[in-house]
Design an enzyme around this catalytic site. Structure first.
Site, mmCIF file in Angstrom:
data_model
loop_
_atom_site.group_PDB
_atom_site.id
_atom_site.type_symbol
_atom_site.label_atom_id
_atom_site.label_comp_id
_atom_site.label_asym_id
_atom_site.label_seq_id
_atom_site.Cartn_x
_atom_site.Cartn_y
_atom_site.Cartn_z
ATOM 1 N N CYS A 27 -50.145 111.449 -114.968
ATOM 2 C CA CYS A 27 -51.151 110.403 -114.623
ATOM 3 C C CYS A 27 -51.452 109.196 -115.740
ATOM 4 O O CYS A 27 -51.600 109.904 -116.783
ATOM 5 C CB CYS A 27 -52.475 110.711 -114.151
ATOM 6 S SG CYS A 27 -53.521 109.749 -113.776
ATOM 7 N N CYS A 75 -48.267 103.827 -112.787
ATOM 8 C CA CYS A 75 -48.993 104.479 -111.975
ATOM 9 C C CYS A 75 -47.781 105.643 -111.622
ATOM 10 O O CYS A 75 -47.097 105.425 -110.689
ATOM 11 C CB CYS A 75 -49.626 103.704 -110.882
ATOM 12 S SG CYS A 75 -50.347 104.952 -109.721
#
Length: 263
Positions: free
Chosen positions: A184, A74
């Site tokens: 992302c 992440c």
């Protein structure tokens, strides 16, 4: 630490499974545990303290499950919490950052785009990396507002997704970017849609492969690569519904188990 212990991977939802795929491709022998904190997704609009607290909670869960290395799949958690995690735990922790460096080194138009969450773009680590590699380059930073919830819902190519992507990429196209960096881990799932919208000369880069290579390098250096070639256990845990993970990983359905747990 046992070589047969699993590689632990966590993300603020299902997106980091794109990183898991790269890890599995490079190290098909390894046992893995993937933790999808979909209940708290997206992390990108939370405060740095909240992101750090959630990251600690996920690491604790993976340690409880006996992992030998942890991959923070992440960008937002890496850019906000990785230094705290590394100070707090002895286990090796691999982070993921937007691939700004290769884009900056290879651009010929001297203009690159970065599509990321607010949490990544506003972090200190991100601005330090950007400053370091993009001195003579124009950088168009776009917050991918609304993309993560659609991907979490398995809506990859509906009209809502296409219209959002057109809106987010317009400033990049106007600035004549020749590289778009995905900041992302959810976004690799919408590369096919991005390719249809962006001009043909624009290359899209994400960090998945680099993260897998770094994970393998660290395991090798610690002599922790699994040597058995018996069938590995590939476990996925989520604290929300399991359908999206199953949908995104349908080509692995025979090999993986997907379960809902509370964490």
């Amino acid at each position: 630490m046992d070589k047969n212990s699993p590689i632990g991977v966590f993300d603020s939802g299902v997106g980091g499974s794109s990183i898991w795929q790269e890890i599995n491709k490079l190290m098909p022998n390894e046992n893995t545990i993937y933790l999808a904190d979909s209940k708290n997704a997206p992390y990108g609009n939370k405060s740095s303290d909240e992101i750090t607290a959630l990251s600690i909670k996920n690491v604790e869960e993976l340690l409880e499950l006996g992992c030998k290395i942890i991959v923070v799949a992440c960008n937002t958690a890496t850019t906000n919490a990785i230094s705290t995690l590394r100070e707090k735990y002895e286990i090796p922790i691999i982070g993921i950052e937007p691939a700004i460096k290769p884009a900056a080194l290879q651009t010929t138009s001297k203009s690159i785009g970065i599509l990321a969450t607010k949490g990544t773009l506003s972090s200190a680590l991100f601005s330090r990396t950007t400053r370091e590699f993009t001195k003579d380059i124009s950088v168009v930073e776009i917050i991918g507002e609304g993309l993560v919830p659609l991907i979490e819902a398995g809506n990859l190519d509906g009209p809502e997704m296409i219209s959002l992507l057109k809106k987010h990429t317009k400033p990049m196209i106007d600035a004549n970017v020749d590289y778009v960096v995905l900041g992302c881990s959810h976004y690799p799932y919408i590369i096919p849609q991005l390719k249809k919208i962006l001009p043909e000369n624009v290359k899209i880069i994400d960090s998945g492969e680099a993260v897998a290579r770094q994970t393998k390098t660290v395991l090798q250096s610690l002599n922790l690569l699994r040597e058995e070639n018996t069938k590995p256990k590939l476990q996925f845990f989520t604290n929300a519904e399991t359908n999206t993970l199953k949908f995104l990983l349908k080509e692995y359905s025979e090999k993986i188990s997907v379960e809902k747990i509370d964490f």
